[in-house]
Design a protein around this motif. Structure first.
Motif, mmCIF file in Angstrom:
data_model
loop_
_atom_site.group_PDB
_atom_site.id
_atom_site.type_symbol
_atom_site.label_atom_id
_atom_site.label_comp_id
_atom_site.label_asym_id
_atom_site.label_seq_id
_atom_site.Cartn_x
_atom_site.Cartn_y
_atom_site.Cartn_z
ATOM 1 N N ILE A 11 8.494 20.497 -6.035
ATOM 2 C CA ILE A 11 7.654 19.703 -6.997
ATOM 3 C C ILE A 11 7.658 18.148 -6.520
ATOM 4 C CG2 ILE A 11 7.367 19.215 -9.609
ATOM 5 C CD1 ILE A 11 7.050 22.045 -9.349
ATOM 6 N N THR A 12 6.296 17.611 -6.618
ATOM 7 C CA THR A 12 6.481 16.186 -6.198
ATOM 8 C C THR A 12 6.146 15.367 -7.366
ATOM 9 O OG1 THR A 12 6.020 16.668 -3.733
ATOM 10 C CG2 THR A 12 5.556 14.521 -4.602
ATOM 11 N N THR A 13 6.806 14.397 -7.764
ATOM 12 C CA THR A 13 6.447 13.712 -8.970
ATOM 13 C C THR A 13 6.549 12.252 -8.511
ATOM 14 O OG1 THR A 13 8.789 13.393 -9.490
ATOM 15 C CG2 THR A 13 7.597 15.275 -10.783
ATOM 16 N N VAL A 14 5.421 11.397 -9.153
ATOM 17 C CA VAL A 14 5.360 9.902 -8.721
ATOM 18 C C VAL A 14 5.473 9.187 -9.952
ATOM 19 C CG1 VAL A 14 3.835 8.254 -7.986
ATOM 20 C CG2 VAL A 14 3.900 10.496 -6.672
ATOM 21 N N GLY A 15 6.487 8.159 -10.041
ATOM 22 C CA GLY A 15 6.298 7.314 -10.994
ATOM 23 C C GLY A 15 5.807 6.095 -10.649
ATOM 24 N N ILE A 16 4.887 5.477 -11.427
ATOM 25 C CA ILE A 16 4.137 4.157 -11.215
ATOM 26 C C ILE A 16 4.399 3.128 -12.039
ATOM 27 C CG2 ILE A 16 2.049 3.009 -10.857
ATOM 28 C CD1 ILE A 16 0.847 5.998 -10.006
ATOM 29 N N ASP A 17 4.884 1.749 -11.516
ATOM 30 C CA ASP A 17 5.045 0.752 -12.513
ATOM 31 C C ASP A 17 3.873 -0.243 -12.339
ATOM 32 O OD1 ASP A 17 6.452 -1.142 -14.320
ATOM 33 O OD2 ASP A 17 6.821 -2.414 -12.295
ATOM 34 N N VAL A 18 3.338 -0.602 -13.369
ATOM 35 C CA VAL A 18 2.101 -1.405 -13.062
ATOM 36 C C VAL A 18 2.582 -2.983 -13.405
ATOM 37 C CG1 VAL A 18 -0.052 -2.112 -14.034
ATOM 38 C CG2 VAL A 18 0.453 0.350 -14.172
ATOM 39 N N GLY A 19 2.521 -3.688 -12.383
ATOM 40 C CA GLY A 19 3.078 -5.021 -12.382
ATOM 41 C C GLY A 19 2.047 -6.217 -12.534
ATOM 42 N N GLY A 20 0.610 -5.877 -12.844
ATOM 43 C CA GLY A 20 -0.021 -6.936 -13.175
ATOM 44 C C GLY A 20 -0.963 -7.137 -11.890
ATOM 45 N N ARG A 21 -1.799 -8.190 -11.993
ATOM 46 C CA ARG A 21 -2.631 -8.672 -10.905
ATOM 47 C C ARG A 21 -1.998 -9.172 -9.840
ATOM 48 N NH1 ARG A 21 -8.579 -9.267 -12.021
ATOM 49 N NH2 ARG A 21 -8.650 -8.857 -14.327
ATOM 50 N N SER A 22 -1.146 -9.853 -10.229
ATOM 51 C CA SER A 22 -0.217 -10.722 -8.948
ATOM 52 C C SER A 22 0.923 -9.608 -8.152
ATOM 53 C CB SER A 22 0.475 -11.882 -9.471
ATOM 54 O OG SER A 22 1.516 -11.643 -10.593
ATOM 55 N N LYS A 23 1.474 -8.738 -8.842
ATOM 56 C CA LYS A 23 2.434 -7.954 -8.493
ATOM 57 C C LYS A 23 1.822 -6.626 -7.902
ATOM 58 C CE LYS A 23 6.240 -9.990 -11.024
ATOM 59 N NZ LYS A 23 7.413 -9.718 -11.875
ATOM 60 N N GLY A 24 0.978 -6.009 -8.462
ATOM 61 C CA GLY A 24 0.276 -4.793 -8.103
ATOM 62 C C GLY A 24 1.086 -3.537 -8.827
ATOM 63 N N PHE A 25 0.933 -2.652 -7.981
ATOM 64 C CA PHE A 25 1.578 -1.225 -8.497
ATOM 65 C C PHE A 25 2.715 -1.110 -7.536
ATOM 66 C CE2 PHE A 25 -3.033 -1.125 -8.961
ATOM 67 C CZ PHE A 25 -3.104 -0.906 -10.334
ATOM 68 N N HIS A 26 3.744 -0.444 -8.091
ATOM 69 C CA HIS A 26 5.077 -0.017 -7.344
ATOM 70 C C HIS A 26 5.113 1.450 -7.726
ATOM 71 C CE1 HIS A 26 5.708 -4.229 -6.364
ATOM 72 N NE2 HIS A 26 5.283 -4.464 -7.732
ATOM 73 N N TYR A 35 14.658 11.294 -3.405
ATOM 74 C CA TYR A 35 13.743 10.365 -2.773
ATOM 75 C C TYR A 35 12.805 10.737 -1.786
ATOM 76 C CZ TYR A 35 12.011 6.297 -0.465
ATOM 77 O OH TYR A 35 11.291 5.420 0.206
ATOM 78 N N ALA A 36 11.670 10.740 -2.132
ATOM 79 C CA ALA A 36 10.760 11.316 -1.009
ATOM 80 C C ALA A 36 9.776 10.095 -0.240
ATOM 81 C CB ALA A 36 9.490 12.056 -1.407
ATOM 82 N N SER A 37 9.303 9.059 -1.106
ATOM 83 C CA SER A 37 8.688 7.754 -0.351
ATOM 84 C C SER A 37 8.218 6.731 -1.513
ATOM 85 C CB SER A 37 7.363 8.454 0.166
ATOM 86 O OG SER A 37 6.645 7.652 0.834
ATOM 87 N N GLN A 38 7.691 5.812 -0.927
ATOM 88 C CA GLN A 38 7.305 4.641 -2.023
ATOM 89 C C GLN A 38 6.236 4.102 -1.544
ATOM 90 O OE1 GLN A 38 10.978 2.474 -2.307
ATOM 91 N NE2 GLN A 38 10.388 0.967 -0.819
ATOM 92 N N CYS A 51 -1.087 9.076 -3.664
ATOM 93 C CA CYS A 51 -0.380 9.984 -4.644
ATOM 94 C C CYS A 51 -1.126 11.487 -4.493
ATOM 95 C CB CYS A 51 -0.774 9.518 -6.245
ATOM 96 S SG CYS A 51 0.059 8.188 -6.951
ATOM 97 N N CYS A 52 -2.311 11.533 -4.326
ATOM 98 C CA CYS A 52 -3.121 12.791 -4.382
ATOM 99 C C CYS A 52 -3.012 13.483 -2.948
ATOM 100 C CB CYS A 52 -4.299 12.822 -4.904
ATOM 101 S SG CYS A 52 -4.380 12.188 -6.894
ATOM 102 N N SER A 53 -3.528 12.619 -2.031
ATOM 103 C CA SER A 53 -3.751 13.398 -0.677
ATOM 104 C C SER A 53 -2.554 13.381 0.469
ATOM 105 C CB SER A 53 -4.821 12.304 -0.103
ATOM 106 O OG SER A 53 -6.122 12.737 -0.784
ATOM 107 N N GLU A 54 -1.785 12.035 0.209
ATOM 108 C CA GLU A 54 -0.693 12.033 1.207
ATOM 109 C C GLU A 54 0.712 12.562 0.582
ATOM 110 O OE1 GLU A 54 -0.260 8.120 3.024
ATOM 111 O OE2 GLU A 54 -2.258 7.492 2.578
ATOM 112 N N ILE A 55 0.983 12.215 -0.712
ATOM 113 C CA ILE A 55 2.303 12.755 -1.310
ATOM 114 C C ILE A 55 1.958 14.088 -1.811
ATOM 115 C CG2 ILE A 55 3.781 12.466 -3.101
ATOM 116 C CD1 ILE A 55 3.922 10.515 -0.679
#
Length: 64
Positions: A11-26, A35-38, A51-55
């Protein structure tokens, strides 16, 4: 009754933090809880592809 994947399928899960325009997505991917990747990006299309194709995420959680 909910359908669950066989126990042998990871099972692969992804958590995304939205940092706004200047920081982007993490994003951080876990496979079977380990841990698998970031990825850090300002491009939503790149993030979606990762998220969908690579992970191959089964679950995606977004914190804004």
């Amino acid at each position: 009754m909910a359908a669950y994947p066989p126990a042998s399928d990871p099972i692969t899960t992804v958590g995304i933090d939205v940092g706004g325009r200047s920081k982007g997505f993490h994003a951080l991917a876990l496979r079977d809880g380990a841990y698998a990747s970031q990825l850090s990006s300002r491009d939503v299309d790149e993030l979606s592809h990762w998220c969908c194709s690579e992970i191959g995420a089964s679950v995606i959680a977004i914190d804004a």
